[in-house]
Design a protein around this motif. Structure first.
Motif, short mmCIF file in Angstrom:
data_model
loop_
_atom_site.label_atom_id
_atom_site.label_comp_id
_atom_site.label_asym_id
_atom_site.label_seq_id
_atom_site.Cartn_x
_atom_site.Cartn_y
_atom_site.Cartn_z
N THR A 155 -0.53 -0.46 13.95
CA THR A 155 -0.39 -1.83 13.34
C THR A 155 -0.08 -1.88 12.17
OG1 THR A 155 -2.92 -1.28 13.40
CG2 THR A 155 -2.41 -3.01 14.89
N LEU A 156 0.64 -1.04 11.75
CA LEU A 156 0.94 -1.26 10.19
C LEU A 156 2.17 -2.27 10.35
CD1 LEU A 156 2.12 2.15 8.63
CD2 LEU A 156 0.24 0.95 7.76
N ASN A 157 1.90 -2.98 9.15
CA ASN A 157 2.93 -4.14 9.17
C ASN A 157 4.13 -4.09 8.07
OD1 ASN A 157 3.43 -7.01 9.50
ND2 ASN A 157 2.45 -7.74 7.69
N ALA A 158 4.74 -3.22 8.11
CA ALA A 158 5.81 -2.86 7.53
C ALA A 158 7.30 -2.40 8.40
CB ALA A 158 5.37 -1.40 6.57
N LYS A 159 8.27 -2.62 7.18
CA LYS A 159 9.60 -2.10 7.88
C LYS A 159 9.52 -0.38 7.96
CE LYS A 159 12.32 -5.82 6.02
NZ LYS A 159 11.45 -6.11 4.76
N ALA B 296 0.89 -1.09 -0.10
CA ALA B 296 -0.06 0.11 -0.11
C ALA B 296 1.02 1.28 -0.03
CB ALA B 296 -0.94 -0.02 1.16
N LEU B 297 2.25 1.04 0.91
CA LEU B 297 2.74 2.47 0.75
C LEU B 297 3.60 2.72 -0.32
CD1 LEU B 297 4.12 1.86 4.61
CD2 LEU B 297 2.73 3.66 3.78
N LYS B 298 3.96 1.60 -1.25
CA LYS B 298 4.63 1.62 -2.28
C LYS B 298 3.73 1.77 -3.56
CE LYS B 298 8.57 -1.22 -0.85
NZ LYS B 298 9.10 -2.67 -0.94
N SER B 299 2.56 1.96 -3.38
CA SER B 299 1.54 2.16 -4.46
C SER B 299 1.70 3.54 -4.68
CB SER B 299 0.07 1.63 -4.06
OG SER B 299 -0.39 2.75 -3.14
N GLU B 300 1.09 3.93 -6.21
CA GLU B 300 1.08 5.32 -6.85
C GLU B 300 0.13 5.84 -5.99
OE1 GLU B 300 0.87 5.69 -10.99
OE2 GLU B 300 2.21 3.97 -11.22
N GLY B 301 -1.01 5.21 -5.44
CA GLY B 301 -2.12 6.13 -5.08
C GLY B 301 -1.83 6.59 -3.51
N PHE B 302 -0.86 6.20 -3.05
CA PHE B 302 -0.62 6.68 -1.63
C PHE B 302 -0.18 7.85 -1.89
CE2 PHE B 302 2.75 7.49 1.50
CZ PHE B 302 2.28 7.42 2.80
N CYS B 303 0.55 8.50 -3.00
CA CYS B 303 1.08 9.85 -3.19
C CYS B 303 -0.15 10.78 -3.36
CB CYS B 303 2.09 9.82 -4.19
SG CYS B 303 3.74 8.96 -3.83
N PHE C 5 9.24 5.31 5.73
CA PHE C 5 10.02 6.54 5.54
C PHE C 5 10.26 6.99 4.07
CE2 PHE C 5 14.30 8.40 4.55
CZ PHE C 5 14.25 9.77 5.19
N GLU C 6 10.34 5.79 3.15
CA GLU C 6 10.58 6.05 1.86
C GLU C 6 9.30 6.51 1.29
OE1 GLU C 6 12.27 2.36 0.67
OE2 GLU C 6 14.26 3.04 0.97
N ALA C 7 8.29 5.98 1.67
CA ALA C 7 6.58 6.55 1.16
C ALA C 7 6.46 7.89 1.45
CB ALA C 7 5.77 5.50 1.81
N ALA C 8 6.73 8.27 2.73
CA ALA C 8 6.56 9.55 3.16
C ALA C 8 7.34 10.69 2.16
CB ALA C 8 7.11 9.80 4.75
N LEU C 9 8.64 10.33 2.05
CA LEU C 9 9.32 11.12 1.03
C LEU C 9 8.79 11.31 -0.20
CD1 LEU C 9 13.20 10.85 1.67
CD2 LEU C 9 11.70 12.28 2.72
N ASN C 10 8.27 10.14 -0.84
CA ASN C 10 7.62 9.96 -2.16
C ASN C 10 6.47 11.12 -2.02
OD1 ASN C 10 9.62 8.36 -3.42
ND2 ASN C 10 8.42 6.48 -2.99
N TRP C 11 5.50 10.81 -0.99
CA TRP C 11 4.40 11.72 -1.07
C TRP C 11 4.85 13.18 -1.02
CZ3 TRP C 11 2.88 15.43 2.28
CH2 TRP C 11 1.79 15.90 2.41
N ALA C 12 5.84 13.74 -0.29
CA ALA C 12 6.39 14.93 -0.14
C ALA C 12 6.57 15.43 -1.51
CB ALA C 12 7.50 14.91 0.97
N GLU C 13 7.47 14.72 -2.05
CA GLU C 13 7.64 15.12 -3.55
C GLU C 13 6.69 15.21 -4.58
OE1 GLU C 13 10.51 13.79 -7.44
OE2 GLU C 13 10.96 12.66 -5.44
#
Length: 350
Positions: free
Chosen positions: A105-109, A83-90, A114-122
Motif C-alpha cells: 500500500t505504499l503511495n509512491a512512484k 517518508a522515503l526521502k527523509s534522512e530518518g529512512f537511512c 528505488f532511489e531511497a533504497a540506494l540512499n539507504w545502501a550508501e
C-alpha cells in the motif's frame, strides 16, 4: 538508569522530550512501568510525521507496540514519498527496510522507492565501514533489491534512472528492457506486479449543485472553507467544479493552512468537460491533518467561463470512519461558505 524514569518513580512526574522519549520508553519497558510506557507511546504518536515515521516504525517493532506500529504505517503509506526521502529512512535496520519495500500500500512512484533504497545502501556501507562502491551497495541490499518493483516503473524512469545507476547487472537491465517491450517477456527476479497503493476517499459537502447566468465568476478571488476531522487523515487534494458553459480549462492555486501557516500549496491546470462533476486537483504530497483542530482549504481559480457551484451545504459529513466538520472562513472573498459555493470535495487518505 534513565533520569526521567527516576523522576517519574520518585516524583510521579512525566516530562517527556523528543530526544529522550525512546530512552525513557526503553527504561519503562525494562522495569515494567506501564503507565510511563503508555505516556511515551502517546507522545510518539502525537509527534509522528513523515520525517520520523520510518525510524519510529523500527523502534515500535523493537518495543512491541502494535498501536504505534499501525500509526507509523498509516503515515508511511499515505506520505510514502516524503517518508522515503527523509534522512530518518537511512537510519532504519535491514528488517524494517525489507518490510517497507514489501509494502503493498505504499503511495509512491517506484523510482522514489528505488532511489531511497540506494540512499539507504550508501549509509549502510558507512555503518559497516565499507567503501560505498556499487558492488558494496548491492551487497548490503542483498535480496531486498528484488523487492523493488523495477518493472513497474515508467519506462522513462527506468531508462534514465535505474538502468543507468550501475546497481543492476547488464543481464538484468537487458531483461527488464525486454519486459517493457517484447511480446514474449523474460522471467524476472524482481516483483513485476504494481503496488496497490492507497485509494483516496472523497468528502462531498454539498447536497446539490447549480449554475446561474450571473455566477459563479472567479476573477482571481479566493474561495475558502474551514474544516476539522475527528481522526488523523492526509489531504491529497480537492475536488473542484468546472465550467457550466461547455468544456473549459481552469488554472487553480490550491492551499492548505493551519492557524495562518501554509502546510501545502500547488498551482495546476485542469480541464472540465461541461458536466457538473468534480475534477481532482492534487497537492505535490499529501498533507497530514491532525484531529480536532480547524484547517483552512483555499482555492484561487482563474477561468473565463461561468462555473457550477454547490448548494445545501452540510456542517458535518460522515466519510467512512471519519467525521468532517465545516465552518466559514474569513479568507473567503468570493462568496464560498458552508451553505454554498466552491471546494465541494476534500480528497484524502485515512
Amino acid at each position: 538508569m534513565h533520569v526521567f524514569y527516576f523522576r517519574y518513580i520518585y516524583c510521579d512526574e512525566i516530562d517527556l522530550a523528543a530526544d529522550t522519549v525512546l530512552a525513557t520508553l526503553y527504561a519503562a519497558k525494562k522495569y515494567i512501568v506501564p503507565h510511563l510506557a503508555r505516556a511515551c507511546v502517546n507522545f510518539l504518536e502525537t509527534s509522528l510525521s513523515a520525517k520520523n515515521a520510518c525510524v519510529l516504525l523500527s523502534q515500535s517493532c523493537l518495543f512491541e507496540e502494535p498501536d504505534l506500529t499501525q500509526r507509523c504505517w498509516e503515515v508511511i503509506d499515505a506520505q510514502a514519498e516524503l517518508a522515503l526521502k527523509s534522512e530518518g529512512f537511512c537510519d532504519i535496520d535491514f528488517q524494517t527496510l525489507e518490510s517497507i519495500l514489501r509494502r503493498e500500500t505504499l503511495n509512491a512512484k517506484e523510482i522514489v522507492v528505488f532511489e531511497a533504497a540506494l540512499n539507504w545502501a550508501e549509509v549502510e556501507c558507512q555503518r559497516q565501514e565499507l567503501t560505498a562502491t556499487i558492488e558494496n551497495k548491492r551487497k548490503v541490499l542483498g535480496k531486498a533489491l528484488y523487492l523493488i518493483r523495477i518493472p513497474t516503473m515508467a519506462l522513462d524512469d527506468f531508462a534514465n534512472g535505474a538502468a543507468q545507476s550501475g546497481i543492476l547487472t547488464l543481464n538484468e537491465t537487458n531483461d527488464i528492457f525486454l519486459w517493457y517491450t517484447a511480446a514474449k517477456k523474460p522471467e524476472l527476479q524482481f516483483v513485476s506486479k504494481p503496488r496497490k497503493g492507497l485509494v483516496p476517499q472523497r468528502c462531498h459537502r454539498f447536497q446539490s449543485c447549480a449554475y446561474r447566468s450571473n455566477q459563479w465568476r472567479y476573477r482571481g478571488r479566493c474561495d475558502s472553507i474551514q474544516f476539522a476531522v475527528d481522526k488523523r487523515v492526509f489531504i491529497a487534494g480537492f475536488g473542484l467544479y468546472g465550467s457550466s458553459c461547455g468544456s473549459a480549462e481552469y488554472s487553480a492555486k490550491i492551499e492548505l493552512k493551519r492557524q495562518g501557516v501554509i502546510l501545502g500549496q500547488n498551482l495546476s491546470k485542469y480541464f472540465s468537460d461541461g458536466s457538473s462533476n468534480t475534477f481532482p486537483v492534487w497537492f505535490e504530497y499529501p498533507v497530514q491533518i491532525e484531529p480536532d483542530t480547524f484547517y483552512t482549504a483555499s482555492v484561487i481559480l482563474d477561468g473565463n467561463e461561468l462555473s457550477y457551484f454547490g448548494q445545501e451545504g452540510m456542517t458535518e459529513v460522515q466519510c467512512g470512519k471519519v467525521t468532517v466538520q465545516f465552518q466559514c472562513s474569513s479568507d473567503s472573498t468570493n462568496g464560498t461558505g458552508v451553505q454554498g459555493g466552491q471546494i465541494p470535495e476534500l480528497i484524502f487518505y485515512a
